[in-house]
Design a protein around this motif. Structure first.
Motif, short mmCIF file in Angstrom:
data_model
loop_
_atom_site.label_atom_id
_atom_site.label_comp_id
_atom_site.label_asym_id
_atom_site.label_seq_id
_atom_site.Cartn_x
_atom_site.Cartn_y
_atom_site.Cartn_z
N LYS A 44 0.87 -1.46 0.08
CA LYS A 44 -0.09 -0.14 0.03
C LYS A 44 0.55 1.41 0.22
O LYS A 44 0.54 1.87 -0.12
N THR A 45 1.95 0.83 0.81
CA THR A 45 2.84 2.19 0.74
C THR A 45 3.47 2.00 -0.76
O THR A 45 3.10 3.95 -0.82
N GLY A 46 3.77 1.50 -0.72
CA GLY A 46 4.89 1.35 -2.39
C GLY A 46 3.45 2.35 -3.45
O GLY A 46 3.98 3.21 -4.29
N ILE A 47 2.08 1.85 -3.57
CA ILE A 47 0.99 2.52 -4.40
C ILE A 47 0.65 3.91 -4.35
O ILE A 47 0.81 4.29 -5.44
N GLU A 48 1.20 4.82 -2.34
CA GLU A 48 1.06 5.35 -2.45
C GLU A 48 2.13 6.51 -2.85
O GLU A 48 1.97 7.76 -3.64
N ASP A 49 2.87 6.35 -2.42
CA ASP A 49 4.53 6.83 -3.26
C ASP A 49 4.50 6.62 -4.88
O ASP A 49 4.52 7.86 -5.23
N GLU B 44 -11.11 -1.32 3.85
CA GLU B 44 -13.04 -1.37 3.77
C GLU B 44 -12.76 -2.91 4.48
O GLU B 44 -12.37 -3.36 4.30
N ASN B 45 -14.10 -2.94 5.69
CA ASN B 45 -14.77 -4.07 5.96
C ASN B 45 -14.61 -5.21 4.09
O ASN B 45 -14.35 -4.34 3.58
N ASN B 46 -14.63 -6.33 4.52
CA ASN B 46 -14.71 -7.43 3.52
C ASN B 46 -13.47 -7.13 2.23
O ASN B 46 -14.63 -7.50 0.88
N ASN B 47 -12.25 -7.12 3.25
CA ASN B 47 -10.83 -6.60 2.77
C ASN B 47 -11.23 -5.63 1.24
O ASN B 47 -10.89 -6.17 -0.30
N LYS B 48 -12.23 -4.92 0.73
CA LYS B 48 -12.03 -3.40 0.21
C LYS B 48 -11.49 -3.09 0.48
O LYS B 48 -10.98 -2.32 1.66
N TYR B 49 -11.25 -1.79 -0.41
CA TYR B 49 -10.30 -1.05 -0.54
C TYR B 49 -10.57 0.56 -1.54
O TYR B 49 -10.80 0.38 -2.30
N LYS B 50 -10.20 1.19 -0.95
CA LYS B 50 -10.28 3.46 -1.50
C LYS B 50 -9.45 3.73 -1.23
O LYS B 50 -8.60 3.69 -0.34
N VAL B 51 -9.18 4.25 -2.62
CA VAL B 51 -7.80 5.21 -2.37
C VAL B 51 -9.07 6.75 -2.84
O VAL B 51 -9.20 6.91 -3.56
N VAL B 52 -7.80 7.49 -2.15
CA VAL B 52 -8.31 8.98 -1.81
C VAL B 52 -7.38 10.02 -2.38
O VAL B 52 -6.31 8.99 -1.95
N VAL B 53 -7.37 10.48 -3.17
CA VAL B 53 -6.52 10.99 -4.10
C VAL B 53 -6.79 12.97 -3.70
O VAL B 53 -8.27 13.25 -3.92
N GLU B 54 -5.83 13.73 -3.75
CA GLU B 54 -6.30 14.98 -3.22
C GLU B 54 -6.31 15.43 -5.37
O GLU B 54 -4.67 15.20 -5.54
N SER B 55 -7.13 16.15 -5.79
CA SER B 55 -6.77 16.79 -6.45
C SER B 55 -8.03 17.59 -7.03
O SER B 55 -9.21 17.31 -6.70
N GLU B 56 -8.21 18.34 -8.12
CA GLU B 56 -9.07 19.71 -7.76
C GLU B 56 -10.25 18.69 -9.14
O GLU B 56 -11.61 19.71 -8.57
N LYS B 57 -9.52 17.80 -9.79
CA LYS B 57 -10.60 17.26 -10.19
C LYS B 57 -9.87 15.73 -11.22
O LYS B 57 -8.72 16.02 -10.12
N LEU B 58 -11.06 14.08 -11.11
CA LEU B 58 -9.91 13.06 -11.20
C LEU B 58 -10.67 12.98 -12.90
O LEU B 58 -12.21 12.32 -12.48
N GLU B 59 -9.79 12.29 -13.74
CA GLU B 59 -10.69 11.74 -14.87
C GLU B 59 -10.53 10.76 -14.87
O GLU B 59 -10.56 9.40 -14.34
N ARG B 60 -11.93 10.30 -15.74
CA ARG B 60 -11.64 8.38 -15.72
C ARG B 60 -11.00 7.73 -15.91
O ARG B 60 -11.11 6.29 -15.51
N SER B 61 -10.12 8.15 -17.15
CA SER B 61 -9.17 7.44 -17.14
C SER B 61 -8.09 7.12 -15.91
O SER B 61 -7.70 6.25 -15.89
N GLN B 62 -7.76 8.34 -15.10
CA GLN B 62 -6.49 8.51 -14.07
C GLN B 62 -7.60 7.22 -13.41
O GLN B 62 -6.64 6.40 -12.37
N ALA C 154 -2.56 10.88 -1.08
CA ALA C 154 -2.63 9.96 -1.50
C ALA C 154 -2.61 8.84 -0.35
O ALA C 154 -1.70 8.36 -0.13
N ILE C 155 -3.86 7.88 -0.27
CA ILE C 155 -4.02 7.30 1.05
C ILE C 155 -5.02 5.93 0.16
O ILE C 155 -5.86 6.06 -0.17
N ILE C 156 -4.34 5.21 0.70
CA ILE C 156 -5.14 3.62 0.81
C ILE C 156 -5.75 3.26 2.00
O ILE C 156 -5.14 3.06 3.01
N VAL C 157 -7.43 3.29 1.80
CA VAL C 157 -8.22 2.68 3.63
C VAL C 157 -8.50 1.29 3.37
O VAL C 157 -8.94 1.84 2.40
#
Length: 223
Positions: free
Chosen positions: A160-165, A179-197, A174-177
């Protein structure tokens, strides 16, 4: 002999006359001056008393009119200044409250809070597993299982640290949180986020953490 006595008597009489004349002359010079000084002093005292009485009379008038009005005006001015000061203080407090609220909701503080919670959760789980290993009452099977889980926990944390770097090369934070049931939420800081990103982020997490697409979500936070 008689002639000498007469001469002495005559000289004595002349001396006495001279002394009396001098005394009379000095007495005449001093008395008028004293009278004048006394009169002058009396006149000055009288003038001083008259001035004091006049000032007292004017003070009585001022107490009844002008001074009262000035005091009332001063009180009104003080009350107005106090009200203005209170309004200014209230406005300052409101500004500080808004600044505190804005600071509390900044992206940086959100990422710090997420990081803190993730580190705390990791430490708690790590301590739980080590307590099992160090517990003499536990059998070898449970201890080995705990040791294996520690390795998996550390490996996942490293990935997770490697992905965030890698993501911080594109985004400010950027941080990976997890969640329950082995799920992950990726949170990034950005004015906007394109679908491709977002798609690229999902693919990266799927590859590194070996999970499915339905186990990964992406969220962005404006700075």
């Amino acid at each position: 002999m008689n002639t000498k006595r007469q001469t002495i008597w005559l000289v004595s009489m002349l001396s006495l006359m001279v002394i009396l004349s001098a005394y009379y002359l000095f007495t005449e010079d001093v008395d008028p001056g004293n009278n004048m000084l006394t009169d002058g002093g009396s006149q000055e005292e009288k003038l001083g008393m008259d001035a004091t009485e006049a000032a007292a009379g004017n003070a009585d008038k001022l107490d009844g009119l002008t001074v009262t009005e000035v005091t009332e005006a001063a009180d009104a001015g003080t009350a107005t200044e106090t009200a203005v000061d209170k309004e200014a203080e209230k406005a300052d407090q409101e500004v500080l409250r808004k600044l505190d609220a804005a600071a509390a909701g900044t992206a940086g503080s959100i990422f710090e809070e997420l990081q803190y919670k993730r580190d705390q959760k990791f430490a708690e789980e790590n301590n739980r597993l080590y307590s099992i290993i160090s517990d003499a009452s536990q059998d070898a099977k449970e201890a080995n299982k705990a040791a294996e889980q520690i390795n998996q926990l550390e490996d996942k944390s490293s990935k997770k640290t490697g992905i965030e770097d890698e993501l911080t090369k594109q985004f400010s934070n950027a941080i990976i949180v997890e969640e329950n049931n082995n799920k992950y939420k990726v949170v990034v800081e950005s004015e906007k986020l394109e679908r491709s990103q977002a798609d690229n982020i999902v693919m990266m997490v799927m590859k590194e953490l070996e999970v499915g697409a339905d186990q990964v979500s992406v969220q962005f936070i404006a700075p």
